[in-house]
Design an enzyme around this catalytic site. Structure first.
Site, mmCIF file in Angstrom:
data_model
loop_
_atom_site.group_PDB
_atom_site.id
_atom_site.type_symbol
_atom_site.label_atom_id
_atom_site.label_comp_id
_atom_site.label_asym_id
_atom_site.label_seq_id
_atom_site.Cartn_x
_atom_site.Cartn_y
_atom_site.Cartn_z
ATOM 1 N N GLU A 115 -50.823 -19.608 81.189
ATOM 2 C CA GLU A 115 -51.256 -20.044 79.677
ATOM 3 C C GLU A 115 -50.431 -20.973 79.314
ATOM 4 O O GLU A 115 -49.330 -21.395 79.980
ATOM 5 C CB GLU A 115 -50.643 -18.893 78.655
ATOM 6 C CG GLU A 115 -51.319 -17.550 79.035
ATOM 7 C CD GLU A 115 -50.593 -16.137 78.223
ATOM 8 O OE1 GLU A 115 -50.534 -16.189 77.008
ATOM 9 O OE2 GLU A 115 -49.776 -15.532 79.117
ATOM 10 N N LYS A 117 -47.401 -23.241 77.827
ATOM 11 C CA LYS A 117 -46.258 -22.905 77.082
ATOM 12 C C LYS A 117 -46.090 -23.686 75.997
ATOM 13 O O LYS A 117 -45.766 -25.048 76.012
ATOM 14 C CB LYS A 117 -44.887 -23.335 78.174
ATOM 15 C CG LYS A 117 -43.611 -22.930 77.716
ATOM 16 C CD LYS A 117 -42.700 -23.149 78.590
ATOM 17 C CE LYS A 117 -41.307 -22.731 78.194
ATOM 18 N NZ LYS A 117 -40.811 -23.575 77.121
ATOM 19 N N ASP A 119 -44.395 -25.531 72.558
ATOM 20 C CA ASP A 119 -43.303 -26.019 72.044
ATOM 21 C C ASP A 119 -43.114 -25.809 70.480
ATOM 22 O O ASP A 119 -43.078 -26.562 69.915
ATOM 23 C CB ASP A 119 -42.909 -27.365 72.477
ATOM 24 C CG ASP A 119 -41.636 -27.848 72.347
ATOM 25 O OD1 ASP A 119 -40.679 -27.234 72.324
ATOM 26 O OD2 ASP A 119 -41.296 -29.277 72.411
ATOM 27 N N TYR A 229 -49.299 -14.160 72.271
ATOM 28 C CA TYR A 229 -49.545 -14.327 73.813
ATOM 29 C C TYR A 229 -48.947 -12.831 74.310
ATOM 30 O O TYR A 229 -48.847 -12.924 75.585
ATOM 31 C CB TYR A 229 -48.682 -15.522 74.372
ATOM 32 C CG TYR A 229 -47.133 -15.491 73.902
ATOM 33 C CD1 TYR A 229 -46.246 -14.692 74.371
ATOM 34 C CD2 TYR A 229 -46.840 -16.287 73.046
ATOM 35 C CE1 TYR A 229 -44.857 -14.596 73.995
ATOM 36 C CE2 TYR A 229 -45.393 -16.478 72.635
ATOM 37 C CZ TYR A 229 -44.626 -15.478 73.073
ATOM 38 O OH TYR A 229 -43.243 -15.590 72.583
ATOM 39 N N LYS A 317 -41.998 -25.911 83.974
ATOM 40 C CA LYS A 317 -42.073 -27.087 82.965
ATOM 41 C C LYS A 317 -42.590 -28.267 83.311
ATOM 42 O O LYS A 317 -42.556 -28.865 84.383
ATOM 43 C CB LYS A 317 -40.366 -27.217 82.957
ATOM 44 C CG LYS A 317 -39.654 -25.856 82.318
ATOM 45 C CD LYS A 317 -39.954 -25.434 80.764
ATOM 46 C CE LYS A 317 -39.270 -26.502 79.941
ATOM 47 N NZ LYS A 317 -37.925 -26.077 79.646
ATOM 48 N N CYS A 411 -39.358 -62.184 55.966
ATOM 49 C CA CYS A 411 -40.329 -61.805 57.240
ATOM 50 C C CYS A 411 -40.119 -62.552 58.257
ATOM 51 O O CYS A 411 -39.967 -63.874 58.325
ATOM 52 C CB CYS A 411 -41.798 -61.996 56.532
ATOM 53 S SG CYS A 411 -42.848 -61.462 58.070
ATOM 54 N N CYS A 414 -43.790 -64.559 58.993
ATOM 55 C CA CYS A 414 -44.265 -65.502 58.266
ATOM 56 C C CYS A 414 -42.976 -66.224 57.342
ATOM 57 O O CYS A 414 -43.434 -67.244 56.546
ATOM 58 C CB CYS A 414 -45.309 -65.271 57.317
ATOM 59 S SG CYS A 414 -44.907 -63.958 55.976
ATOM 60 N N CYS A 429 -43.029 -57.133 53.269
ATOM 61 C CA CYS A 429 -43.113 -58.751 53.135
ATOM 62 C C CYS A 429 -44.345 -59.005 52.065
ATOM 63 O O CYS A 429 -45.272 -58.208 51.811
ATOM 64 C CB CYS A 429 -43.861 -59.033 54.430
ATOM 65 S SG CYS A 429 -44.682 -60.991 54.607
ATOM 66 N N CYS A 434 -49.788 -62.989 55.605
ATOM 67 C CA CYS A 434 -48.975 -62.730 56.853
ATOM 68 C C CYS A 434 -49.841 -62.452 57.887
ATOM 69 O O CYS A 434 -50.603 -61.592 57.946
ATOM 70 C CB CYS A 434 -47.911 -61.731 56.545
ATOM 71 S SG CYS A 434 -46.723 -61.431 57.832
#
Length: 559
Positions: A115, A117, A119, A229, A317, A411, A414, A429, A434
């Site tokens: 299955e 894993k 996070d 699970y 992993k 900027c 430009c 900006c 730009c």
């Protein structure tokens, strides 16, 4: 290593691991990658195996995580919620298989279930007579935090189990993982960035931080999801195999991930690991490996557990997606709305098979809040297709040579002045012509989540804007094959394909078109809500502030 040196090293490892456990499980604020943490734990396990007389009951190898937050109330698990040992290679998977077979009768067949894993945050759900009565975090494996109020806000968690041909017992303790999907994670961080709030480092931290809130209204706003699970008591009569457990959970209306596979032997497990790893970037949620469990539950009883982990399961992993490296410089990138975003230039580092040399820093306020300095050692992460980002610096590694970053007053593309809008963290900006803004608006308009004009990538857009062929999105629909065919590395066939894709985009789904317009703060999720509410562009254009604010999820600023 002699016994005295081993004793000192073991104590140092225990202190370090306890510190990182507290950062990870209690503060939701880790400062080392999963790979670095795993390396510390594996070194400790190795030293304790070599010097078993130095093992103590309070060693991190004898427990999981850290103590629960007192304010949430404590829940004692009827059966411990154990952690899994890790396998980092094909060889270690085969070693796991050999250990399993050594502990079982020689001729007894063994098959496995694989299955994803997840996070996220491990939880236990208690149902009595089919009704959800309590939910808790794993905590230290024996005692967790009562988070029932927040779990009830998860839309795919049933508050009452379905009746099926596979009857549920009077009481069942179900194990699962709370996650946040990548699209919801990105949208949530965008909202937090706009509001000037601290960003979540990754989906796992977002899920954990949400579930452990005292105010369930906060969790309810964060679109959490759940996958189940397993069960705590595998001795119940309706269960014989692990895949049967998953079938039962599914039949009772619990969310079970469809990516599961019964494997005849460990070589098939290895093949399945490759398949799941290849799917990783295409999944709408983050996974960091694959879990392998012996299928026959009677064999679980024979195999038993260690003080920390079951012998019948292992976590395979994936290569780590968090690494430490050096921040060499900070440059400025100008986005489609004119927002100036700091981008970290990194000492190249490989994360999950990809070499990363640039990472987003979100905004100047985020750089200040995280106290990120040029020259710092930093933790970098990459999750799915999300742009690599700098999670945080590691101040312990500073030498005094680092320099503080400050945003420019003009900027960098430009040379127009930049302004900071009151109440917002963004610096913009002010020049609508730009070049960087024009390129980004066109690229966003053509992107997969918007008009989905295949072949019109960043490089081609830059060439078209640089040559003056395209100056806004409307110009895309005036392009001719000959305009494209004369460009370097293009050719007639490629030009025809792009024009065909542009023509196809003239009849988009309405929510895609609203997304493609690039209205500030309006992403794909909000576009769907607007289309569901107003139904047409004409009605949307005529909507007033009050009508817009009546749409769930739209506040005054966005309206």
């Amino acid at each position: 290593m002699n016994r005295e040196n081993a004793h000192h090293r073991i104590q140092k490892l225990r202190d370090d691991i306890a510190y990182h456990n507290h950062r990870y499980y209690v503060l939701d604020d880790p400062i080392v990658s999963d790979a670095d943490y795993d390396a510390l734990l594996r070194e400790l396990q190795s030293l304790e195996a070599a010097f078993p007389d130095l093992i103590t009951d309070d060693s991190p190898t004898r427990r999981v995580g850290s103590a629960p937050v007192p304010e949430l109330g404590a829940v004692t698990h009827a059966n411990p919620m154990m952690s899994l040992d890790n396998a980092m290679s094909d060889g270690e998977l085969r070693e796991f298989d050999q250990r399993v077979r050594r502990l079982l009768p020689p001729d007894m067949p063994v098959d496995y279930v694989s299955e994803p894993k997840f996070d996220g945050l491990a939880v236990e759900l208690v149902y009595e007579d089919g009704v959800f009565i309590q939910g808790s975090t794993r905590g230290d494996g024996i005692t967790g935090e009562d988070v029932s109020h927040n779990l009830r806000t998860i839309r795919n968690l049933p508050l009452r189990l379905k009746r099926s041909e596979l009857p549920y017992p009077a009481r069942v303790d179900i194990r699962g993982e709370v996650i946040i999907r990548l699209a919801d994670f990105t949208a949530m961080n965008e909202e937090r960035m706009t509001a000037g709030e601290k960003l979540f480092a990754n989906p796992r931290n977002a899920a954990a931080g949400s579930i452990r809130q005292l105010d369930s209204r906060i969790a309810a706003r964060r679109n959490l999801s759940l996958f189940c699970y397993g069960v705590a008591d595998t001795g119940l009569p309706m269960f014989r195999t692990h895949d049967r457990v998953l079938d039962c959970l599914e039949s009772w209306g619990l969310p079970v991930n469809p990516i599961r596979h019964r494997c005849r032997d460990i070589e098939e497990v290895i093949v399945e690991f490759r398949r799941i790893e290849s799917m990783r970037n295409d999944l709408p949620y983050e996974i960091d490996g694959m879990v392998v469990k012996v299928n026959d539950l009677s064999q679980w009883e024979r195999l038993g557990t260690t003080a920390r982990s079951p012998r019948y399961a292992v976590a395979c992993k994936f290569p780590p997606r968090q690494k430490t490296t050096i921040l060499k410089d900070i440059l400025i990138q100008v986005g489609r709305t004119g927002v100036l975003t700091p981008v970290g230039i990194l000492e190249p580092v490989e994360i999950g098979g990809v070499t990363v040399s640039r990472a987003t820093l979100h905004n100047a306020d985020e750089v200040v809040k995280k106290d990120i300095r040029i020259g710092d050692t930093v933790i970098v992460q990459r999750a799915g297709d999300v742009i690599p980002e700098i999670v945080k610096p590691v101040p312990e590694y500073r030498t005094g040579q680092e320099t503080v970053f400050s945003m420019p007053g003009r900027c960098p593309v430009c040379d127009a002045p930049v302004i900071a809008t009151e109440g917002l963290v963004a610096v913009r900006c002010v020049n609508p012509r730009c070049r960087a803004q024009i390129e980004e608006k066109i690229r966003y308009f053509a992107s997969r989540g918007a008009m989905d004009i295949e072949g019109l990538g960043a490089k081609l857009v830059a060439v078209l804007v640089d040559r003056g062929i395209v100056q806004d999105v409307a110009d895309l629909y005036r392009l001719r094959i000959e305009d494209l065919a004369e460009l370097d590395r293009m050719g007639v066939k490629s030009a025809e394909n792009i024009i065909r894709q542009i023509d196809r985009s003239k009849h988009p789904a309405l929510d895609r078109f609203v997304t493609a317009l690039g209205i500030p703060l309006v992403g794909s999720r909000t576009a769907v809500l607007l289309v569901e509410t107003f139904g047409s562009i004409d009605r949307l254009r005529k909507a007033g502030i009050d009508e817009l604010m009546a749409v769930k999820g739209i506040g005054k600023e966005m309206a």
